[in-house]
Enzyme design. Structure first.
Site, PDB file in Angstrom:
ATOM      1  CB  SER A 117      -0.931  -0.005   1.221  1.00 53.89           C
ATOM      2  OG  SER A 117      -0.175  -0.126   2.409  1.00 53.89           O
ATOM      3  CG  HIS A 138      -2.995  -0.692  -2.926  1.00 48.04           C
ATOM      4  ND1 HIS A 138      -3.175   0.636  -2.591  1.00 48.04           N
ATOM      5  CD2 HIS A 138      -3.289  -1.398  -1.795  1.00 48.04           C
ATOM      6  CE1 HIS A 138      -3.563   0.726  -1.341  1.00 48.04           C
ATOM      7  NE2 HIS A 138      -3.641  -0.490  -0.831  1.00 48.04           N
ATOM      8  CD  GLU A 150      -3.151   3.473  -5.394  1.00 44.96           C
ATOM      9  OE1 GLU A 150      -2.980   4.704  -5.440  1.00 44.96           O
ATOM     10  OE2 GLU A 150      -3.062   2.820  -4.329  1.00 44.96           O
ATOM     11  CG  ASN A 188      -2.528   4.114   1.816  1.00 47.06           C
ATOM     12  OD1 ASN A 188      -3.499   4.236   2.536  1.00 47.06           O
ATOM     13  ND2 ASN A 188      -2.128   2.941   1.359  1.00 47.06           N
TER      14      ASN A 188
END
Length: 295
Positions: A117, A138, A150, A188
């Site tokens: 992540s 991800h 992702e 993130n």
């Protein structure tokens, strides 16, 4: 296409589930047979839930489980793989060691991907001799439910491999979104500062746990508040990602809140430990604010 998933925890078993449900042959690898057995039990329970909702049939459940083989030996589990998805602990040293072994154990045509992540795909690729075939996938938790993948291009990831992974994600019924390899990627880089700011708001006495989460849920239409989400992700994981962002950018805006650091050091990691901003040891699904944050 043969798929190997490394790591049978929450993310790994979810990724294996989704591939197997879409009729890919999946090898699920973990160092612990007990973890693999537990993972298969979780996948079976999740499929039972889908059967009860009418989204899959009993036959499809049986076929899905039949598509998964388990291995405790890494070499054996990856030797026939066309794509490896690493979903091990979010620790850079563990991941780099794994990818060195994958370089040795997999066939040269195999694509190597990571479900990280936040850790640099370029850094992971640097320990292999095929950086053009290393990419980030991800997935979001819970994997069988969440639509997003992702897809992160490392500095040397080829267009061909990127397009293959985007197409493959669509075959799983997911919606891929491409990002370049910078700390935190997109998800993130945006999410963790929001969670950190929510923790700072609590730390500085701006509002209480319930109030912060209620304002974000009702005011911003978030399905869960940032403090509850942090508990769900794991406060140790949030802290690790914030440190990656802080180290990667050298910008103080990413510095983790001291309250978060203290909670992790005290072992209060959220749902997984039974205690975070909320308490999870009371045996109901109702949200109960942890004693230390009750007014």
């Amino acid at each position: 296409m043969n798929i190997t998933v490394i790591g049978s925890g929450t993310m790994g078993n979810g990724i294996a589930h989704v591939f197997a449900q879409h009729n890919f042959k999946v090898s699920l690898v973990d160092i612990s047979q007990e973890s693999l057995t537990r993972a298969l039990g979780t996948i079976s329970k999740n499929l039972d839930r889908m059967v009860s909702k009418g989204t899959v049939t009993e036959d499809q459940k049986t076929q899905t489980l039949g598509n998964i083989s388990t291995f405790t030996d890494l070499k054996e589990g990856v030797q026939d793989a066309d794509l490896v998805i690493e979903a091990a602990t979010e620790n850079v040293d563990i991941k780099l060691d794994l990818f060195r072994k994958l370089e040795e154990f997999t066939k040269p045509s195999c694509i190597l991907s990571s479900n990280t992540s936040s850790i640099s795909i370029t850094k992971i690729a640097s320990v292999t001799n095929r950086p053009d075939k290393v990419i980030g996938m991800h997935f979001m938790n819970p994997v069988p439910v969440m639509k997003l993948v992702e897809v992160i291009r490392g500095y040397s990831t080829s267009d061909e491999v990127t397009h293959q992974i985007l197409d493959l994600s669509r075959q799983l019924g997911k919606i891929p979104a491409e990002a370049n390899d910078y700390p935190g990627f997109v998800a993130n880089r945006i999410l963790m500062p929001m969670i950190n700011e929510a923790i700072y708001s609590l730390f500085e006495g701006v509002a209480g746990v319930e109030e912060i989460d209620t304002i974000m849920k009702l005011g911003m239409a978030h399905p869960m508040g940032p403090l509850q989400l942090a508990d769900f992700i794991g406060l140790d994981v949030c802290l690790s990602i914030l440190r990656v962002l802080h180290d990667g950018f050298g910008n103080p805006k990413y510095a983790p809140c001291p309250l978060l650091v203290n909670m992790v050091q005290a072992g209060h990691k959220g749902v997984k430990s039974g205690q975070g901003f909320y308490s999870y040891t009371h045996g109901t699904k109702d949200l109960v604010v942890a004693d230390s944050f009750k007014k």
